[in-house]
Design an enzyme around this catalytic site. Sequence first.
Site, PDB file in Angstrom:
ATOM      1  N   ASP A  23       0.880  -1.158   0.545  1.00  0.00           N
ATOM      2  CA  ASP A  23       0.337  -0.160  -0.077  1.00  0.00           C
ATOM      3  C   ASP A  23       0.874   1.425  -0.210  1.00  0.00           C
ATOM      4  O   ASP A  23       2.019   1.337   0.607  1.00  0.00           O
ATOM      5  CB  ASP A  23      -0.878  -0.143   1.221  1.00  0.00           C
ATOM      6  CG  ASP A  23      -2.146   0.965   1.260  1.00  0.00           C
ATOM      7  OD1 ASP A  23      -2.552   1.205   0.670  1.00  0.00           O
ATOM      8  OD2 ASP A  23      -2.133   1.711   2.520  1.00  0.00           O
ATOM      9  N   SER A  24       0.395   2.415  -0.151  1.00  0.00           N
ATOM     10  CA  SER A  24       1.161   4.071  -0.011  1.00  0.00           C
ATOM     11  C   SER A  24       1.487   4.278   1.219  1.00  0.00           C
ATOM     12  O   SER A  24       3.128   4.657   1.159  1.00  0.00           O
ATOM     13  CB  SER A  24       0.325   5.090  -0.127  1.00  0.00           C
ATOM     14  OG  SER A  24      -0.972   5.170   0.581  1.00  0.00           O
ATOM     15  N   TYR A  55      -1.467   7.423  -2.873  1.00  0.00           N
ATOM     16  CA  TYR A  55      -0.857   7.011  -4.037  1.00  0.00           C
ATOM     17  C   TYR A  55      -2.986   7.946  -4.326  1.00  0.00           C
ATOM     18  O   TYR A  55      -2.756   8.415  -5.719  1.00  0.00           O
ATOM     19  CB  TYR A  55      -1.785   5.850  -3.993  1.00  0.00           C
ATOM     20  CG  TYR A  55      -0.999   4.679  -4.073  1.00  0.00           C
ATOM     21  CD1 TYR A  55       0.518   5.287  -3.618  1.00  0.00           C
ATOM     22  CD2 TYR A  55      -0.688   3.471  -3.692  1.00  0.00           C
ATOM     23  CE1 TYR A  55       2.160   4.624  -3.878  1.00  0.00           C
ATOM     24  CE2 TYR A  55       0.626   3.001  -3.859  1.00  0.00           C
ATOM     25  CZ  TYR A  55       1.776   3.276  -4.101  1.00  0.00           C
ATOM     26  OH  TYR A  55       2.575   2.795  -3.838  1.00  0.00           O
ATOM     27  N   GLY A  56      -3.931   8.026  -3.437  1.00  0.00           N
ATOM     28  CA  GLY A  56      -4.933   9.051  -4.289  1.00  0.00           C
ATOM     29  C   GLY A  56      -4.672  10.572  -5.258  1.00  0.00           C
ATOM     30  O   GLY A  56      -6.150  11.080  -5.465  1.00  0.00           O
ATOM     31  N   CYS A  87      -4.837  -1.510  -1.519  1.00  0.00           N
ATOM     32  CA  CYS A  87      -5.265  -0.584  -2.046  1.00  0.00           C
ATOM     33  C   CYS A  87      -5.540  -0.659  -3.167  1.00  0.00           C
ATOM     34  O   CYS A  87      -5.795  -0.894  -4.449  1.00  0.00           O
ATOM     35  CB  CYS A  87      -3.619   0.707  -2.369  1.00  0.00           C
ATOM     36  SG  CYS A  87      -4.189   1.588  -2.933  1.00  0.00           S
ATOM     37  N   ASN A  88      -7.000   0.480  -2.813  1.00  0.00           N
ATOM     38  CA  ASN A  88      -7.762   0.203  -3.724  1.00  0.00           C
ATOM     39  C   ASN A  88      -7.530   1.526  -4.883  1.00  0.00           C
ATOM     40  O   ASN A  88      -7.775   1.258  -6.099  1.00  0.00           O
ATOM     41  CB  ASN A  88      -9.639   0.816  -2.985  1.00  0.00           C
ATOM     42  CG  ASN A  88     -10.228   0.520  -2.238  1.00  0.00           C
ATOM     43  OD1 ASN A  88     -11.137  -0.186  -2.611  1.00  0.00           O
ATOM     44  ND2 ASN A  88      -9.490   0.388  -1.118  1.00  0.00           N
ATOM     45  N   THR A  89      -7.319   2.286  -4.415  1.00  0.00           N
ATOM     46  CA  THR A  89      -6.933   3.647  -5.816  1.00  0.00           C
ATOM     47  C   THR A  89      -5.503   2.495  -6.660  1.00  0.00           C
ATOM     48  O   THR A  89      -5.840   2.893  -8.079  1.00  0.00           O
ATOM     49  CB  THR A  89      -5.897   4.339  -4.903  1.00  0.00           C
ATOM     50  OG1 THR A  89      -6.511   4.916  -3.748  1.00  0.00           O
ATOM     51  CG2 THR A  89      -5.357   5.865  -5.423  1.00  0.00           C
ATOM     52  N   CYS A 197     -11.231   2.518   0.810  1.00  0.00           N
ATOM     53  CA  CYS A 197      -9.536   2.891   1.222  1.00  0.00           C
ATOM     54  C   CYS A 197      -9.555   2.440   2.323  1.00  0.00           C
ATOM     55  O   CYS A 197     -10.391   2.456   3.305  1.00  0.00           O
ATOM     56  CB  CYS A 197      -9.654   4.475   0.623  1.00  0.00           C
ATOM     57  SG  CYS A 197      -7.364   4.852   1.465  1.00  0.00           S
ATOM     58  N   THR A 198      -8.430   1.819   2.106  1.00  0.00           N
ATOM     59  CA  THR A 198      -8.169   0.467   3.269  1.00  0.00           C
ATOM     60  C   THR A 198      -7.671   1.533   3.935  1.00  0.00           C
ATOM     61  O   THR A 198      -7.541   0.474   5.525  1.00  0.00           O
ATOM     62  CB  THR A 198      -6.581  -0.272   2.581  1.00  0.00           C
ATOM     63  OG1 THR A 198      -6.101  -0.031   2.195  1.00  0.00           O
ATOM     64  CG2 THR A 198      -7.336  -1.467   1.535  1.00  0.00           C
ATOM     65  N   HIS A 199      -7.091   2.394   4.227  1.00  0.00           N
ATOM     66  CA  HIS A 199      -7.168   3.676   5.159  1.00  0.00           C
ATOM     67  C   HIS A 199      -8.375   3.018   6.432  1.00  0.00           C
ATOM     68  O   HIS A 199      -7.278   3.593   7.068  1.00  0.00           O
ATOM     69  CB  HIS A 199      -6.182   4.786   5.199  1.00  0.00           C
ATOM     70  CG  HIS A 199      -4.417   4.749   4.717  1.00  0.00           C
ATOM     71  ND1 HIS A 199      -4.470   4.085   3.479  1.00  0.00           N
ATOM     72  CD2 HIS A 199      -3.909   5.165   5.077  1.00  0.00           C
ATOM     73  CE1 HIS A 199      -3.028   4.495   3.280  1.00  0.00           C
ATOM     74  NE2 HIS A 199      -2.608   5.381   4.302  1.00  0.00           N
TER      75      HIS A 199
HETATM   76  N1  DGL Z   1      -5.213   2.998   1.268  1.00  0.00           N
HETATM   77  C1  DGL Z   1      -5.428   3.375   0.038  1.00  0.00           C
HETATM   78  C2  DGL Z   1      -6.266   3.346  -0.866  1.00  0.00           C
HETATM   79  O1  DGL Z   1      -7.435   1.998   0.264  1.00  0.00           O
HETATM   80  C3  DGL Z   1      -4.441   4.784  -0.446  1.00  0.00           C
HETATM   81  C4  DGL Z   1      -4.714   6.055   0.444  1.00  0.00           C
HETATM   82  C5  DGL Z   1      -3.587   7.159  -0.758  1.00  0.00           C
HETATM   83  O2  DGL Z   1      -2.521   6.970  -0.464  1.00  0.00           O
HETATM   84  O3  DGL Z   1      -4.320   8.225  -0.915  1.00  0.00           O
HETATM   85  O4  DGL Z   1      -6.796   3.816  -1.783  1.00  0.00           O
END
Ligand code: DGL
Length: 279
Positions: A23-24, A55-56, A87-89, A197-199
Amino acid sequence: MIPHSTELADVLPFLNRPALVLDSGSGGLTVWQEICHLTPLLDTFYLADFAAYPYGLKTEGALVERVSEILATLVPQLQPGVIVVACNTASTIVLEEIRRLYSVPVVGVVPAIKTAAIASQNRRIGLLATPGTVARDYLNNLITLHASDCQVVRVGSNVLVALAEDVLCERHVSAEAIAREIEPVLVAECDQVVLGCTHFPLLKPYLTQLAPQVAWVDSGKAIARRVADLLGNRADPISVGSEPVHIAATTLANLDNQWREGVAKLGFHQAMTLPIGKR
Ligand code: DGL
């Protein structure tokens, strides 16, 4: 004893076909936890790409290039048993390319729109994700396919990503700031809100307190089930020792001590710096 090192080569002898989880930043740890819960004997290698975080806010092209660069460095050395793009993004754009390049099984995370649409009583669902994810064609397709009879309220928020990082590092988190970000889904009275978003599962205690009437839906458990299915018997003891080994790494040259402590508390044996690329 696993040596404290900045060289990947030094930890490789302790890892046997690990799950490579990427992930990011810290978001993928929410998926990693579910994987470890379901497949407790699996060795894992977690990569937090803080050098390219967030990443977003990246263009699709830059993101594909970055994830490809990371995998090109890690996969030949780690020889993972499975690659998890936690990571979804990234998943909404890079999965096809990765599957073309590697024969290892690849698991991605995409927003649980289908789950939310099935469960929604009032046909109003929310989506909290990164600005990148909410704008993707992939997402439009998901909604058309699974939630065409629902009103879908999308919130693209980089603020929530940063607040989730604060949770992992045990820094102060402002509930008011979270409330401001999620206001559109509450005003629309969405009964199901997808944490795309996994965060964001890191913020769940705040979210449930702010809006206990809402079902906050994430994909962590489904991803863990997919990983366990793919590994099959390989989910049996595969570690070199009798205990599974978990290594965390960040691409930032300077490892943040709070982050090191945060991942140690989750059960990682070591956190290392692994600068990748010209950053
Ligand atoms: N955790 C990430 C996701 O699921 C991205 C967060 C990011 O870096 O913007 O999209």
